[in-house]
Design a protein around this motif. Structure first.
Motif: not given
Length: 377
Positions: A198-199, A201, A237, A254, A257, A259, A262-264, A266-267
């Motif tokens: 979704d983003q 990385v 993405k 992480r 990123l 956030k 928090y992003d990690r 979610r992934h």
């Protein structure tokens, strides 16, 4: 995504163990689904999984409970560790509780932060007097066998008692220890995973060909925030079928990123759902050869205690669960400091209300009233 040479790095991170623990729940479900197509295959799996007394029943002289049908509600404690030799005290890099309500139609998974400061109860078998510490140390305090060696199953017992004290869960109906080495074989046996990134990385750890990035000499003591140099593996993405090493590397990241952790997180949750869907797909469950590879690999990954039931019994009881029936819960917390020194994590008071809903088997109602506890994927 093009295939690359698999990395040979020996470094592990707490994330590996976290994924191991969550996937342990999925593996039990697979074993139940397999009974539909191949009872002989599942019998082989049950024999391959190592079983030990994880709750101290033998040491306590507890009377063995009569084996009966598995009925909800039930609570399962899953602990992920990096494998170490017996001369080193183990640390629980991941602690996950799975609550399955009456009817066995839903599973709620919540993680206990490894750095959570808690009260660890006394443990007579090692002479530990009890005290306040990070919860991942409980397994270490409970593991010593008195001869310079350590037993992870004995350490699990003290960790289970610590989690019980924290959550109010009086007993766990099953428990498992999952290690990284076996988990890697499971991912490979499933031929990777299809998931949506979704983003964009960049990997902190690996080069585009999957080999480890070189480490700066001055960072050999792990004191640097960014110890690696050279080209980085990139994840764009989109939806891709990732090899095992790619998927695991992606969900480690992480740094860089927006956030960070928090992003990690979610992934990681996205990866868990994708792995559950793949594991329970027809490509695995109804393919005897593929299923055999996955389940045999799982046997190398697990130490299991089903309190009188083997892993196949549990799989049969949970065979109706699928990835869409798994709800992932996040506990609200905050970092704790002594002056400027970080000393661990603490939970917000609302976590006590969540734990009460676990013990009352009313999580569904609680989550309707507190939707912020649900992990958004």
């Amino acid at each position: 995504m093009a295939k690359s040479e698999k990395p040979r790095t020996k470094r592990r991170s707490p994330l590996w163990a976290r994924l191991c623990a969550i996937f342990g729940c999925v593996l039990m479900v697979i074993s139940g689904g397999a009974l539909i197509t191949s009872k002989a295959l599942v019998a082989r799996y049950a024999g391959a999984v190592e079983t030990k007394d994880l709750f101290g029943n033998s040491a306590a002289g507890a009377t063995k409970r009569p084996v009966s049908d598995i009925k909800g509600p039930v609570n399962i404690l899953l602990v992920g560790i990096d494998p170490r030799d017996t001369s080193t005290a183990p640390l629980s890099d991941s602690i996950i509780v799975v609550h399955i309500p009456k009817g066995l139609k839903q599973a709620y998974l919540f993680s206990i932060p490894r750095d959570l400061r808690v009260e660890i109860p006394p443990f007579a078998r090692t002479g530990f007097q009890g005290g306040t510490s990070k919860i991942n140390a409980a397994m270490s305090y409970g593991s010593s066998t008195g001869d310079g060696k350590h037993d992870v199953a004995q350490g699990f017992d003290l960790l289970a008692k610590t989690v019980s004290k924290l959550t109010g869960i009086k007993k766990f109906d099953a428990g498992a220890i999952i290690n990284f080495n076996g988990f890697k074989e499971i991912v490979d046996a499933m031929d990777g995973v299809t998931m949506t990134i979704d983003q964009n990385v960049k990997s902190e750890h690996l080069q585009p060909n999957g080999k480890p990035r070189p480490r700066r000499p001055e960072c050999a003591d792990n004191s640097c925030a960014h110890p690696y140099v050279g080209p980085q593996k990139e994840y764009k993405k989109g939806t891709y079928h990732l090899e095992g090493w790619e998927a695991l590397d992606y969900v480690r990241q992480r740094y860089g990123l927006p956030k960070s952790d928090y992003d990690r997180q979610r992934h990681q949750q996205q990866f868990i759902k994708a792995m559950a869907e793949q594991a329970l797909s027809k490509n695995v469950v109804t393919n005897p050869i593929k299923l055999d590879q996955v389940l045999r690999a799982a046997g190398d990954a697990l130490i299991f205690d089903g309190n009188g039931h083997n892993v196949v019994d549990w799989g049969l009881a949970l065979r109706g669960l699928r990835s869409n029936d798994m709800a992932l819960v996040k506990l609200p917390g905050r970092s704790l400091f002594n002056g400027r020194q970080y000393i661990g994590e603490g939970l917000e008071p609302s976590a006590d209300d969540f734990f009460a809903s676990v013990n009352d088997d009313t999580i569904a109602t609680f989550l309707v009233e507190h939707p912020d506890f649900l992990q958004k994927l």
